[in-house]
Design a protein around this motif. Sequence first.
Motif, PDB file in Angstrom:
ATOM      1  N   LEU A   5       0.831  -1.201   0.000  1.00  0.00           N
ATOM      2  CA  LEU A   5       0.000   0.000   0.000  1.00  0.00           C
ATOM      3  C   LEU A   5       0.869   1.256   0.000  1.00  0.00           C
ATOM      4  N   LEU A   6       1.897   1.278   0.854  1.00  0.00           N
ATOM      5  CA  LEU A   6       2.787   2.440   0.902  1.00  0.00           C
ATOM      6  C   LEU A   6       3.521   2.622  -0.419  1.00  0.00           C
ATOM      7  N   ARG A   7       3.924   1.515  -1.027  1.00  0.00           N
ATOM      8  CA  ARG A   7       4.613   1.604  -2.321  1.00  0.00           C
ATOM      9  C   ARG A   7       3.689   2.188  -3.382  1.00  0.00           C
ATOM     10  N   ASP A   8       2.434   1.730  -3.429  1.00  0.00           N
ATOM     11  CA  ASP A   8       1.502   2.235  -4.431  1.00  0.00           C
ATOM     12  C   ASP A   8       1.178   3.707  -4.202  1.00  0.00           C
ATOM     13  N   LEU A   9       1.105   4.123  -2.940  1.00  0.00           N
ATOM     14  CA  LEU A   9       0.857   5.535  -2.656  1.00  0.00           C
ATOM     15  C   LEU A   9       2.005   6.405  -3.167  1.00  0.00           C
ATOM     16  N   LYS A  10       3.234   5.949  -2.960  1.00  0.00           N
ATOM     17  CA  LYS A  10       4.386   6.710  -3.449  1.00  0.00           C
ATOM     18  C   LYS A  10       4.419   6.748  -4.971  1.00  0.00           C
ATOM     19  N   LEU A  11       4.126   5.604  -5.601  1.00  0.00           N
ATOM     20  CA  LEU A  11       4.120   5.570  -7.059  1.00  0.00           C
ATOM     21  C   LEU A  11       3.030   6.475  -7.636  1.00  0.00           C
ATOM     22  N   ALA A  12       1.874   6.504  -6.976  1.00  0.00           N
ATOM     23  CA  ALA A  12       0.782   7.346  -7.465  1.00  0.00           C
ATOM     24  C   ALA A  12       1.178   8.813  -7.441  1.00  0.00           C
ATOM     25  N   LEU A  68      -2.370  -0.099 -13.084  1.00  0.00           N
ATOM     26  CA  LEU A  68      -1.627  -1.345 -13.226  1.00  0.00           C
ATOM     27  C   LEU A  68      -0.578  -1.287 -14.324  1.00  0.00           C
ATOM     28  N   ALA A  69      -0.618  -0.234 -15.158  1.00  0.00           N
ATOM     29  CA  ALA A  69       0.274  -0.170 -16.315  1.00  0.00           C
ATOM     30  C   ALA A  69       1.743  -0.092 -15.908  1.00  0.00           C
ATOM     31  N   LEU A  70       2.046   0.680 -14.861  1.00  0.00           N
ATOM     32  CA  LEU A  70       3.438   0.824 -14.438  1.00  0.00           C
ATOM     33  C   LEU A  70       4.002  -0.508 -13.954  1.00  0.00           C
ATOM     34  N   ASP A  71       3.210  -1.254 -13.193  1.00  0.00           N
ATOM     35  CA  ASP A  71       3.667  -2.563 -12.715  1.00  0.00           C
ATOM     36  C   ASP A  71       3.795  -3.560 -13.861  1.00  0.00           C
ATOM     37  N   TRP A  72       2.950  -3.419 -14.865  1.00  0.00           N
ATOM     38  CA  TRP A  72       3.049  -4.289 -16.040  1.00  0.00           C
ATOM     39  C   TRP A  72       4.337  -4.001 -16.810  1.00  0.00           C
ATOM     40  N   GLU A  73       4.668  -2.745 -16.977  1.00  0.00           N
ATOM     41  CA  GLU A  73       5.823  -2.370 -17.786  1.00  0.00           C
ATOM     42  C   GLU A  73       7.150  -2.791 -17.163  1.00  0.00           C
ATOM     43  N   ASP A  74       7.280  -2.694 -15.850  1.00  0.00           N
ATOM     44  CA  ASP A  74       8.561  -3.031 -15.217  1.00  0.00           C
ATOM     45  C   ASP A  74       8.619  -4.456 -14.683  1.00  0.00           C
ATOM     46  N   VAL A  91      -4.968  -6.591  -5.859  1.00  0.00           N
ATOM     47  CA  VAL A  91      -5.842  -5.635  -6.546  1.00  0.00           C
ATOM     48  C   VAL A  91      -6.675  -4.835  -5.542  1.00  0.00           C
ATOM     49  N   SER A  92      -6.995  -5.425  -4.407  1.00  0.00           N
ATOM     50  CA  SER A  92      -7.731  -4.688  -3.375  1.00  0.00           C
ATOM     51  C   SER A  92      -6.874  -3.566  -2.801  1.00  0.00           C
ATOM     52  N   VAL A  93      -5.594  -3.862  -2.568  1.00  0.00           N
ATOM     53  CA  VAL A  93      -4.683  -2.835  -2.061  1.00  0.00           C
ATOM     54  C   VAL A  93      -4.517  -1.713  -3.082  1.00  0.00           C
ATOM     55  N   LYS A  94      -4.426  -2.067  -4.349  1.00  0.00           N
ATOM     56  CA  LYS A  94      -4.279  -1.048  -5.389  1.00  0.00           C
ATOM     57  C   LYS A  94      -5.527  -0.179  -5.488  1.00  0.00           C
ATOM     58  N   ALA A  95      -6.702  -0.781  -5.331  1.00  0.00           N
ATOM     59  CA  ALA A  95      -7.934   0.010  -5.322  1.00  0.00           C
ATOM     60  C   ALA A  95      -7.966   0.948  -4.118  1.00  0.00           C
ATOM     61  N   LEU A  96      -7.506   0.458  -2.960  1.00  0.00           N
ATOM     62  CA  LEU A  96      -7.461   1.292  -1.767  1.00  0.00           C
ATOM     63  C   LEU A  96      -6.496   2.453  -1.945  1.00  0.00           C
ATOM     64  N   ALA A  97      -5.339   2.183  -2.535  1.00  0.00           N
ATOM     65  CA  ALA A  97      -4.363   3.250  -2.786  1.00  0.00           C
ATOM     66  C   ALA A  97      -4.935   4.301  -3.736  1.00  0.00           C
ATOM     67  N   VAL A 140     -12.799   0.663  -7.066  1.00  0.00           N
ATOM     68  CA  VAL A 140     -12.811  -0.786  -7.252  1.00  0.00           C
ATOM     69  C   VAL A 140     -13.209  -1.142  -8.685  1.00  0.00           C
ATOM     70  N   VAL A 141     -14.228  -0.479  -9.194  1.00  0.00           N
ATOM     71  CA  VAL A 141     -14.635  -0.714 -10.583  1.00  0.00           C
ATOM     72  C   VAL A 141     -13.524  -0.299 -11.534  1.00  0.00           C
ATOM     73  N   GLY A 142     -12.859   0.814 -11.232  1.00  0.00           N
ATOM     74  CA  GLY A 142     -11.740   1.253 -12.060  1.00  0.00           C
ATOM     75  C   GLY A 142     -10.593   0.265 -12.064  1.00  0.00           C
ATOM     76  N   THR A 143     -10.337  -0.374 -10.939  1.00  0.00           N
ATOM     77  CA  THR A 143      -9.299  -1.401 -10.876  1.00  0.00           C
ATOM     78  C   THR A 143      -9.654  -2.588 -11.758  1.00  0.00           C
ATOM     79  N   PHE A 144     -10.922  -2.945 -11.779  1.00  0.00           N
ATOM     80  CA  PHE A 144     -11.372  -4.022 -12.667  1.00  0.00           C
ATOM     81  C   PHE A 144     -11.154  -3.647 -14.126  1.00  0.00           C
ATOM     82  N   GLY A 145     -11.500  -2.416 -14.481  1.00  0.00           N
ATOM     83  CA  GLY A 145     -11.263  -1.964 -15.847  1.00  0.00           C
ATOM     84  C   GLY A 145      -9.793  -1.926 -16.201  1.00  0.00           C
ATOM     85  N   ALA A 146      -8.952  -1.504 -15.249  1.00  0.00           N
ATOM     86  CA  ALA A 146      -7.514  -1.487 -15.492  1.00  0.00           C
ATOM     87  C   ALA A 146      -6.973  -2.893 -15.687  1.00  0.00           C
TER      88      ALA A 146
END
Length: 218
Positions: A5-12, A68-74, A91-97, A140-146
């Motif tokens: 969660l902390l990593r995703d917050l920093k990346l965002a 999810l694109a950044l994690d896909w690319e690297d 994916v739940s953590v990414k939606a929360l972030a 959450v819906v956006g995470t599903f679309g991503a």
Amino acid sequence: MIALLLRDLKLAMRAGGGFGLGLVFFLIVTTLVPFAVGPQSDLLASIAPGVLWLGALLACLLSLDRLLALDWEDGTLDLLATAPLPLEAVVSVKALAHWITTGLPLVLAAPVFGVLLNLPAPGFFWLVASLAVGTPALSVVGTFGAALTVGLKRGGLLLSLLVLPLYVPTLIFGAEVARRGAQGMETGTPLLMLAGITLATIALLPFASAAVLRVNLR
């Protein structure tokens, strides 16, 4: 999970998908609407709940293509798929972030922007309440679309086309709660419907997102 969660917050924040982008877009929408419809106070007050909810929805949509694109690319997504942490939790953590960096700032800033649209005083509480209940569903819906569009070149437009129809029920009931609250009407029914939509998406869509990601990662 906390480390993720902390990593995703920093990346965002670093990737330009933090709260600043959503807030600026939200401010632009609420500033331009009075110029478009005119300075009539009664008209602005009547459309304020819908405009504010639509602005929040579109602001949440801005950063979904990077979810999810950044994690896909690297290659990080491949490592997360093989980690002991279930992919549903990832994916739940990414939606929360996404909600913390985008949805939560919009909830907190909504009363300020409501003043710009002459939102009636009784509507401020219900606007914040509806956004607080409904914006988690948007993330959450956006995470599903991503997850559906991850790995696709120029998938941002396709992501928007896929996600926007799924956002419609949340938009309808969220704006209805704010509208009824601003008019002093009963808000229990639309608020319960909005809460039900949010709880249903939180309970079901992480599993669907994880299943889609497993297919895309094969």
